[in-house]
Design an enzyme around this catalytic site. Structure first.
Site, PDB file in Angstrom:
ATOM      1  N   LYS A 214      -3.489 -10.308  -4.431  1.00  0.00           N
ATOM      2  CA  LYS A 214      -3.712  -9.255  -5.436  1.00  0.00           C
ATOM      3  C   LYS A 214      -2.329  -8.894  -5.987  1.00  0.00           C
ATOM      4  O   LYS A 214      -1.580  -8.138  -5.377  1.00  0.00           O
ATOM      5  CB  LYS A 214      -4.359  -8.038  -4.762  1.00  0.00           C
ATOM      6  CG  LYS A 214      -5.239  -7.203  -5.650  1.00  0.00           C
ATOM      7  CD  LYS A 214      -4.609  -6.666  -6.907  1.00  0.00           C
ATOM      8  CE  LYS A 214      -3.837  -5.384  -6.673  1.00  0.00           C
ATOM      9  NZ  LYS A 214      -3.083  -4.934  -7.872  1.00  0.00           N
TER      10      LYS A 214
ATOM     11  N   GLU B 220       5.937  -4.293   4.165  1.00  0.00           N
ATOM     12  CA  GLU B 220       7.304  -4.387   3.633  1.00  0.00           C
ATOM     13  C   GLU B 220       7.429  -3.262   2.619  1.00  0.00           C
ATOM     14  O   GLU B 220       6.953  -3.374   1.487  1.00  0.00           O
ATOM     15  CB  GLU B 220       7.513  -5.740   2.943  1.00  0.00           C
ATOM     16  CG  GLU B 220       7.280  -6.949   3.837  1.00  0.00           C
ATOM     17  CD  GLU B 220       8.475  -7.290   4.702  1.00  0.00           C
ATOM     18  OE1 GLU B 220       9.442  -6.507   4.726  1.00  0.00           O
ATOM     19  OE2 GLU B 220       8.431  -8.338   5.360  1.00  0.00           O
TER      20      GLU B 220
ATOM     21  N   CYS C 263      13.686  -3.286  -3.322  1.00  0.00           N
ATOM     22  CA  CYS C 263      13.471  -2.559  -2.065  1.00  0.00           C
ATOM     23  C   CYS C 263      14.738  -2.516  -1.242  1.00  0.00           C
ATOM     24  O   CYS C 263      15.042  -1.531  -0.597  1.00  0.00           O
ATOM     25  CB  CYS C 263      12.357  -3.221  -1.278  1.00  0.00           C
ATOM     26  SG  CYS C 263      12.647  -4.969  -1.022  1.00  0.00           S
TER      27      CYS C 263
ATOM     28  N   GLU D 186      14.212   7.175  -1.838  1.00  0.00           N
ATOM     29  CA  GLU D 186      14.322   5.953  -2.623  1.00  0.00           C
ATOM     30  C   GLU D 186      14.071   6.295  -4.087  1.00  0.00           C
ATOM     31  O   GLU D 186      13.021   6.832  -4.439  1.00  0.00           O
ATOM     32  CB  GLU D 186      13.289   4.930  -2.143  1.00  0.00           C
ATOM     33  CG  GLU D 186      13.424   3.612  -2.872  1.00  0.00           C
ATOM     34  CD  GLU D 186      12.356   2.605  -2.474  1.00  0.00           C
ATOM     35  OE1 GLU D 186      11.164   2.965  -2.490  1.00  0.00           O
ATOM     36  OE2 GLU D 186      12.715   1.464  -2.149  1.00  0.00           O
TER      37      GLU D 186
HETATM   38  P1  NAD Z   1       2.854   0.310  -5.071  1.00  0.00           P
HETATM   39  O1  NAD Z   1       2.710   0.607  -3.641  1.00  0.00           O
HETATM   40  O2  NAD Z   1       2.439   1.330  -6.053  1.00  0.00           O
HETATM   41  O3  NAD Z   1       2.079  -1.017  -5.474  1.00  0.00           O
HETATM   42  C1  NAD Z   1       2.217  -2.211  -4.738  1.00  0.00           C
HETATM   43  C2  NAD Z   1       0.913  -2.971  -4.775  1.00  0.00           C
HETATM   44  O4  NAD Z   1      -0.084  -2.185  -4.140  1.00  0.00           O
HETATM   45  C3  NAD Z   1       0.386  -3.276  -6.176  1.00  0.00           C
HETATM   46  O5  NAD Z   1      -0.208  -4.554  -6.181  1.00  0.00           O
HETATM   47  C4  NAD Z   1      -0.679  -2.220  -6.368  1.00  0.00           C
HETATM   48  O6  NAD Z   1      -1.699  -2.614  -7.258  1.00  0.00           O
HETATM   49  C5  NAD Z   1      -1.233  -2.094  -4.962  1.00  0.00           C
HETATM   50  N1  NAD Z   1      -1.905  -0.819  -4.696  1.00  0.00           N
HETATM   51  C6  NAD Z   1      -1.693   0.387  -5.276  1.00  0.00           C
HETATM   52  N2  NAD Z   1      -2.554   1.303  -4.781  1.00  0.00           N
HETATM   53  C7  NAD Z   1      -3.313   0.665  -3.866  1.00  0.00           C
HETATM   54  C8  NAD Z   1      -4.365   1.081  -2.999  1.00  0.00           C
HETATM   55  N3  NAD Z   1      -4.816   2.335  -3.000  1.00  0.00           N
HETATM   56  N4  NAD Z   1      -4.912   0.166  -2.167  1.00  0.00           N
HETATM   57  C9  NAD Z   1      -4.456  -1.108  -2.152  1.00  0.00           C
HETATM   58  N5  NAD Z   1      -3.478  -1.560  -2.968  1.00  0.00           N
HETATM   59  C10 NAD Z   1      -2.907  -0.679  -3.809  1.00  0.00           C
HETATM   60  O7  NAD Z   1       4.396  -0.042  -5.228  1.00  0.00           O
HETATM   61  P2  NAD Z   1       5.146  -0.462  -6.525  1.00  0.00           P
HETATM   62  O8  NAD Z   1       5.431   0.739  -7.335  1.00  0.00           O
HETATM   63  O9  NAD Z   1       4.447  -1.592  -7.160  1.00  0.00           O
HETATM   64  O10 NAD Z   1       6.502  -1.061  -5.878  1.00  0.00           O
HETATM   65  C11 NAD Z   1       7.559  -0.265  -5.576  1.00  0.00           C
HETATM   66  C12 NAD Z   1       7.682  -0.044  -4.081  1.00  0.00           C
HETATM   67  O11 NAD Z   1       7.608  -1.274  -3.373  1.00  0.00           O
HETATM   68  C13 NAD Z   1       9.024   0.527  -3.726  1.00  0.00           C
HETATM   69  O12 NAD Z   1       8.872   1.556  -2.793  1.00  0.00           O
HETATM   70  C14 NAD Z   1       9.773  -0.641  -3.108  1.00  0.00           C
HETATM   71  O13 NAD Z   1      10.787  -0.299  -2.239  1.00  0.00           O
HETATM   72  C15 NAD Z   1       8.682  -1.394  -2.461  1.00  0.00           C
HETATM   73  N6  NAD Z   1       9.054  -2.796  -2.272  1.00  0.00           N
HETATM   74  C16 NAD Z   1       9.343  -3.242  -1.020  1.00  0.00           C
HETATM   75  C17 NAD Z   1       9.738  -4.549  -0.806  1.00  0.00           C
HETATM   76  C18 NAD Z   1      10.051  -5.049   0.579  1.00  0.00           C
HETATM   77  O14 NAD Z   1      10.064  -6.254   0.791  1.00  0.00           O
HETATM   78  N7  NAD Z   1      10.294  -4.199   1.554  1.00  0.00           N
HETATM   79  C19 NAD Z   1       9.824  -5.426  -1.879  1.00  0.00           C
HETATM   80  C20 NAD Z   1       9.516  -4.954  -3.148  1.00  0.00           C
HETATM   81  C21 NAD Z   1       9.123  -3.627  -3.328  1.00  0.00           C
END
Ligand code: NAD
Length: 486
Positions: free
Chosen positions: A182, A257, A291, A388
């Site tokens: 997804k 992650e 991240c 963050e």
């Molecule tokens: P997000 O959590 O909003 O979204 C990530 C994914 O989760 C998307 O595919 C989104 O559609 C899905 N999602 C959102 N709500 C959901 C729900 N209720 N149930 C299931 N899936 C859902 O995060 P973002 O804004 O896309 O990304 C930014 C965050 O991701 C930052 O905090 C960043 O640090 C983190 N990040 C971490 C890593 C790592 O490897 N540690 C890498 C990249 C990003």
């Protein structure tokens, strides 16, 4: 939204999802925006719970069929073919990613190469995961098998789609799982392109399924589905908690992650000429939407003023503009993300802004540009130093000695990566052990990406490891077989 005249030619229909080897539309679609212009660049399918249920059924069928019967060596060959084809299409993939995510072309090109490299790494690793024979009671022979979980769910964010798809799906497929991916609604295009390539490379139907759509619809349905036996989630802490709760209800393992507030420790004996490019780049790469961004610069007092002024000099030269112009920074992913970052900047005390980069005049008015900002002054407990930000903002904080450096470095809820800049080998060894982080870099930051290097966090940065060989253990389970033969 207006249509983008510069959209790169897609060789596929982005409004189709992959379920059981068939490409199909959904009854509704979602717009895809180019963050450099604010223009619509296409539409993706709005997958829902019903599509997830079909994808789970298709994945189960793949496990019971051709995919499940493949030997580890054959799986490796398929991954190797995918890797080769990704490399052949790398420029196309980079152009798509540049437009979809808004990252400068050079960074998108590096991501495409990393995707190919993940496939190559896991292609080679697929048939090298072995069990053990265990000395046991007289009359017994005991050994272990490493088996796939079965159906795995992969929910990825928008900031590094190609890299995160590569590391997560690559390792899961190598172990023989059937995957449901997804992608993030903000940036799904390269995940779809990757799946097209995987099909062309001969990946059996149902081994990889891609359901695009909203997090709270398709994402939530995937995380709650009882047919999914392992969840890999990369994203925010807030959603990570929901994923872990869903996994708890189904009693399945989960890899999280999440975010970070990673420190870079600069001691007075550091080689500053070598450190400076890393110090800045670790904060502004992908406009700080990383991240593992090195967002906190902790400096031993004797060199604090020097580090602030030399970083400020670099910041003043940073240029922000359309991703395809390949400047230092592109736009942020969305208007919402820019608002979030601006909200943080509004908290900066008077005089804390040491330097800012410049948005070029050619940047389209509809793009989500934000000048990178270097802050000095707020203490280690200030929200700017604790939370963050996920934008191009770095904060410089002084420390008196090693003890204080460690206390500040470990003094947030996060623990993803840390870097230590010092010429003292003894201090490097000592502090590497004391850092609360999943990766520690000594006199570098990021080690060039590191497909081979286990990656993940502690605390609010998550748990479980992806990348490297270790990910293969996460995407498999041990079965112990004990034979009594007398
Ligand atoms: P997000 O959590 O909003 O979204 C990530 C994914 O989760 C998307 O595919 C989104 O559609 C899905 N999602 C959102 N709500 C959901 C729900 N209720 N149930 C299931 N899936 C859902 O995060 P973002 O804004 O896309 O990304 C930014 C965050 O991701 C930052 O905090 C960043 O640090 C983190 N990040 C971490 C890593 C790592 O490897 N540690 C890498 C990249 C990003």
């Amino acid at each position: 939204m207006r249509r983008d005249p510069d959209l790169p030619q897609l060789w596929f229909d982005p409004a189709e999802m992959l379920i059981g080897g068939r490409w199909r539309p959904a009854s509704q679609t979602l717009p895809v925006e180019d963050p450099s212009t604010g223009f619509e660049i296409g539409r993706i399918a709005r997958g829902r719970a019903g599509d997830i249920a079909e994808a789970v059924a298709a994945a189960e069928a793949a496990r019971a069929g051709d995919w499940g019967r493949m030997t580890a060596t054959e799986r490796g060959r398929v991954l190797a073919r995918i890797g080769r084809m990704v490399r052949e299409r790398a420029e196309d993939l980079a152009l798509i990613e540049t437009t979809d995510v808004g990252k400068p072309l050079t960074q998108a090109r590096a991501d495409a190469q990393a995707l190919a490299r993940y496939m190559e790494f896991y292609a080679g690793a697929a048939d090298k995961v072995m069990g053990e024979t265990i000395p046991y009671l007289d009359g017994y022979t005991v050994y272990t098998l490493r088996e796939p979980h079965g159906v795995t769910g992969h929910i990825v964010p928008w900031n590094y789609p190609m890299q995160i798809v590569g590391r997560s799906v690559g390792a899961a497929l190598a172990m023989g799982n059937a995957c449901i991916l997804k992608p993030a609604e903000e940036a799904s295009l390269t995940a779809l392109a990757f799946a097209r390539i995987a099909c062309e490379a001969g990946l059996p139907a149902g081994a990889l399924n891609v359901v695009t759509g909203l997090g709270e619809e398709a994402g939530a349905a995937l995380s709650c589905h009882p047919g999914v036996q392992h969840l890999s989630f990369t994203g925010s802490v807030a959603v990570g908690r929901l994923i872990q709760a869903a996994a708890a209800l189904n009693v399945v393992p989960v890899t999280l992650e999440l975010g970070g507030k990673s420190p870079q420790l600069v001691f007075a004996d550091a080689d500053l000429d070598a450190a400076l490019p890393f110090l800045v780049n670790a904060g502004i790469q992908n406009a700080g939407q990383t991240c593992s961004a090195g967002s906190r610069i902790l400096v031993e007092r004797p060199r604090y003023d020097e580090v602030v002024s030399r970083m400020a000099e670099r910041y003043a030269k940073l240029r922000v503009g359309p991703a395809r112009d390949d400047l230092d920074l592109g736009p942020l992913i969305s208007a919402r993300q820019r608002e979030i970052v601006e909200g943080f900047l509004a908290m900066a005390p008077e005089g804390a802004v040491s330097a800012q980069g410049r948005i070029v005049a050619a940047a389209p008015a509809g793009g989500h540009y934000l000048a990178p900002t270097l802050l000095a002054g707020p203490g280690p407990d200030h929200p700017l130093a604790q939370d963050e930000i996920f934008g191009p903002v770095q904060i410089v904080i002084p420390f008196a000695d090693e003890g204080e450096a460690v206390a500040i470095a470990n003094g947030t809820g996060y623990g993803l990566v840390a870097s230590i800049w010092t010429e003292s080998g003894a201090r490097q060894m000592r502090l590497a052990k004391r850092m609360r982080a999943g990766q520690v870099f000594l006199n570098n930051y990021g080690a060039g990406g590191g497909v081979e290097l286990p990656f993940g966090g502690v605390g609010k940065s998550g748990h479980g490891r992806e990348k490297g060989f270790e990910a293969l253990y996460g995407f498999s389970v041990t079965k112990t077989v004990a034979a009594r033969h007398g």
